[in-house]
Motif scaffolding. Structure first.
Motif, PDB file in Angstrom:
ATOM      1  N   SER A  55      21.711  -1.296 -24.323  1.00  0.00           N
ATOM      2  CA  SER A  55      21.686   0.031 -23.724  1.00  0.00           C
ATOM      3  C   SER A  55      20.925   1.006 -24.612  1.00  0.00           C
ATOM      4  CB  SER A  55      23.121   0.519 -23.479  1.00  0.00           C
ATOM      5  OG  SER A  55      23.803   0.631 -24.718  1.00  0.00           O
TER       6      SER A  55
ATOM      7  N   THR B 146      17.333   0.463 -23.953  1.00  0.00           N
ATOM      8  CA  THR B 146      16.934   1.073 -22.697  1.00  0.00           C
ATOM      9  C   THR B 146      16.770   2.568 -22.868  1.00  0.00           C
ATOM     10  OG1 THR B 146      18.173  -0.609 -21.534  1.00  0.00           O
ATOM     11  CG2 THR B 146      17.556   1.316 -20.266  1.00  0.00           C
TER      12      THR B 146
ATOM     13  N   GLY C 239      11.977  -6.324 -14.877  1.00  0.00           N
ATOM     14  CA  GLY C 239      12.502  -7.642 -14.549  1.00  0.00           C
ATOM     15  C   GLY C 239      11.687  -8.816 -15.061  1.00  0.00           C
TER      16      GLY C 239
ATOM     17  N   ALA D  35      25.376  -5.918 -26.346  1.00  0.00           N
ATOM     18  CA  ALA D  35      25.341  -5.061 -25.174  1.00  0.00           C
ATOM     19  C   ALA D  35      25.014  -3.615 -25.542  1.00  0.00           C
ATOM     20  CB  ALA D  35      26.673  -5.153 -24.419  1.00  0.00           C
TER      21      ALA D  35
ATOM     22  N   ASP E 154      20.862 -13.410 -20.239  1.00  0.00           N
ATOM     23  CA  ASP E 154      22.114 -13.128 -19.532  1.00  0.00           C
ATOM     24  C   ASP E 154      22.545 -11.679 -19.735  1.00  0.00           C
ATOM     25  OD1 ASP E 154      22.155 -15.754 -18.681  1.00  0.00           O
ATOM     26  OD2 ASP E 154      23.634 -16.418 -20.161  1.00  0.00           O
ATOM     27  N   SER E 155      22.405 -11.187 -20.970  1.00  0.00           N
ATOM     28  CA  SER E 155      22.757  -9.797 -21.255  1.00  0.00           C
ATOM     29  C   SER E 155      21.823  -8.827 -20.538  1.00  0.00           C
ATOM     30  CB  SER E 155      22.693  -9.521 -22.765  1.00  0.00           C
ATOM     31  OG  SER E 155      23.638 -10.299 -23.446  1.00  0.00           O
ATOM     32  N   ALA E 156      20.578  -9.230 -20.358  1.00  0.00           N
ATOM     33  CA  ALA E 156      19.609  -8.373 -19.673  1.00  0.00           C
ATOM     34  C   ALA E 156      19.758  -8.434 -18.155  1.00  0.00           C
ATOM     35  CB  ALA E 156      18.181  -8.774 -20.062  1.00  0.00           C
ATOM     36  N   GLY E 157      20.568  -9.373 -17.672  1.00  0.00           N
ATOM     37  CA  GLY E 157      20.780  -9.495 -16.241  1.00  0.00           C
ATOM     38  C   GLY E 157      19.707 -10.304 -15.528  1.00  0.00           C
ATOM     39  N   LEU E 158      19.015 -11.174 -16.263  1.00  0.00           N
ATOM     40  CA  LEU E 158      17.982 -11.999 -15.639  1.00  0.00           C
ATOM     41  C   LEU E 158      18.475 -13.414 -15.424  1.00  0.00           C
ATOM     42  CD1 LEU E 158      14.817 -10.877 -17.586  1.00  0.00           C
ATOM     43  CD2 LEU E 158      15.554 -10.182 -15.329  1.00  0.00           C
TER      44      LEU E 158
END
Length: 165
Positions: A58, A61, A99, A54, A161-165
């Motif tokens: 970040s 990013t 995305g 995680a 999953d960690s990327a939120g997809l």
């Protein structure tokens, strides 16, 4: 007493041949892998690398940031969990932009011997192209690289999953 019963040379030849063949089969079945050593060495850092997935996301990013002035074109790189397979660890990094999966890189994969290198030289590009085409971890297993494919899929799913997809 019959003369063949006394010495039985044919029986001794057959038993010696069978023992030799059995010994050769056992020797050839031995795997020269050092995977137990790799598994125990990698098992200790695995929780720390998955715990740091995680923060790496970040950091990825923040390092890439948004391109131009647009907030919607954010590029981030997320590292998946290290998955232990029979032949060694598998770990991937996913690059996501707006995305969509734009790149998948295998960070760790079995490469201890020439056979592993041969298998993964054709399996990893196939897995990468399928992941980019599918835009998910629902990809086919590469024939002849079952363990690597399964580890790749699991690590890819954890990264997504960690990327939120």
């Amino acid at each position: 007493m019959h003369p063949l019963n006394k010495n039985r040379p044919l029986r001794r030849i057959m038993l010696a041949s069978a023992a030799t063949v059995s010994g050769m089969v056992l020797l050839l079945a031995l795997k020269p892998h050092t995977s137990p050593t790799v598994v125990t060495d990698s098992a200790a850092p695995a929780p720390s690398s998955s715990a740091s997935a995680a923060p790496q996301a970040s950091n990825g990013t923040g390092a890439s940031g948004s391109t131009g002035g647009s907030g919607s074109a954010v590029t981030k790189a997320v590292t998946g969990d290290t998955v232990q397979t029979r032949w060694g660890p598998v770990q991937v990094r996913v690059t996501v932009k707006s995305g969509k999966i734009t790149d998948v890189t295998a960070l760790q994969y079995p490469q201890d011997n020439p056979r592993d290198q041969e298998i993964n030289s054709y399996a990893l590009p196939q897995l990468r192209s399928e992941a980019l085409a599918a835009q998910s971890a629902s990809i086919d297993t590469v024939s002849g690289a079952t363990y690597t494919s399964e580890g790749y899929q699991q690590s890819l799913q954890s990264a997504l999953d960690s990327a939120g997809l």
